[in-house]
Design a protein around this motif. Structure first.
Motif, PDB file in Angstrom:
ATOM      1  N   LYS A 143       0.776  -1.124  -0.021  1.00 17.79           N
ATOM      2  CA  LYS A 143       0.104   0.095   0.166  1.00 17.79           C
ATOM      3  C   LYS A 143       0.691   1.151  -0.118  1.00 17.79           C
ATOM      4  O   LYS A 143       1.817   1.229   0.639  1.00 17.79           O
ATOM      5  N   LEU A 168       0.834   5.790  -0.184  1.00 20.46           N
ATOM      6  CA  LEU A 168       0.001   7.020   0.174  1.00 20.46           C
ATOM      7  C   LEU A 168       0.868   7.970  -0.634  1.00 20.46           C
ATOM      8  O   LEU A 168       2.086   8.195  -0.384  1.00 20.46           O
ATOM      9  N   TYR A 226       0.482   2.138   5.758  1.00 18.94           N
ATOM     10  CA  TYR A 226       1.173   2.098   4.283  1.00 18.94           C
ATOM     11  C   TYR A 226       2.608   1.628   4.336  1.00 18.94           C
ATOM     12  O   TYR A 226       3.270   1.624   5.356  1.00 18.94           O
TER      13      TYR A 226
END
Length: 224
Positions: free
Chosen positions: A3, A5, A45
């Protein structure tokens, strides 16, 4: 899934970066307002991309605000004219920078490189299987609830969580937690695991899996 960001007040740039990284197989979220980004959010993240020049809050200020609680790589997005400020950025805890304008190939290569070598262990905090470990304070928290683990229970939980998905025998866990020269029996690990499970069960969690005939592991699918 990894993940990422991305924080950039330029919505067109934000969309471009997110699309490019999504095509590389990553889960990507974009944020145009840095004031909506806090350390708790960032802990979800595996990598952060921060634009340096943002009017509401610049990337340096945001990095300062979150770095002590975030262990993942932080990469700055910066214009060539800002290069003299990069020393400041590294001093605040940034791992790298990408100069604007940049190619999609360079963006992907830089991100991929940092994710490939990101095998360092967390230093401040981590969340595994719904349990947040505050590693300096040696405390485990689920939501707003502190899990009252003994020193040994915490050490076992943290060690398993750090190596989520890896199976350890009782002997391996005993040596890792208490040392080779410790006096005691590795069989005590089973009792510690039982106690840990009982305490986590009260908050609806059961992240420690028994691998019959081998040992124990923290479920990897729950790690983040």
């Amino acid at each position: 899934m990894i993940k990422i960001l991305v924080i950039d007040d330029d919505c067109q740039m934000l969309e471009l970066i997110c699309d490019a990284l999504e095509q590389s197989g990553y889960y990507v979220e974009g944020e145009s307002n840095p004031l909506l980004v806090d350390s708790k959010r960032c802990q979800q993240y595996d990598l952060l991309l921060l634009d340096v020049m943002m009017p509401v809050e610049d990337g340096f200020s945001l990095c300062t605000r979150i770095r002590d609680s975030v262990d993942c790589p932080i990469l700055f997005l910066t214009a060539k004219t800002e290069e003299t400020a990069l020393i400041k950025g590294f001093g605040l805890g940034a791992d790298d920078y990408i100069k604007k304008p940049f190619s999609i190939g360079e963006l992907r290569a830089r991100v991929n490189a940092h994710l490939r070598r990101e095998d360092r262990q967390p230093n401040h905090a981590m969340t595994r299987g719904g349990v947040r470990f505050n590693m300096h304070a040696k405390e485990a928290v689920v939501g707003e609830t502190a899990i009252l683990l003994t020193k040994s229970e915490y050490a076992i939980s943290e060690y398993l969580a750090l190596h989520a998905g890896q199976v350890f025998t009782k002997d391996q866990l005993y040596e890792a937690i208490f040392g080779y020269d410790a006096e005691g029996e590795p069989s005590a690990i089973a009792e510690h695991i039982k106690n840990i499970r009982g305490k986590l069960k009260t908050v609806g969690l059961n992240p420690i899996e028994t691998v019959w005939g081998v040992g124990y592991k923290w479920q990897k699918e729950n790690a983040r």
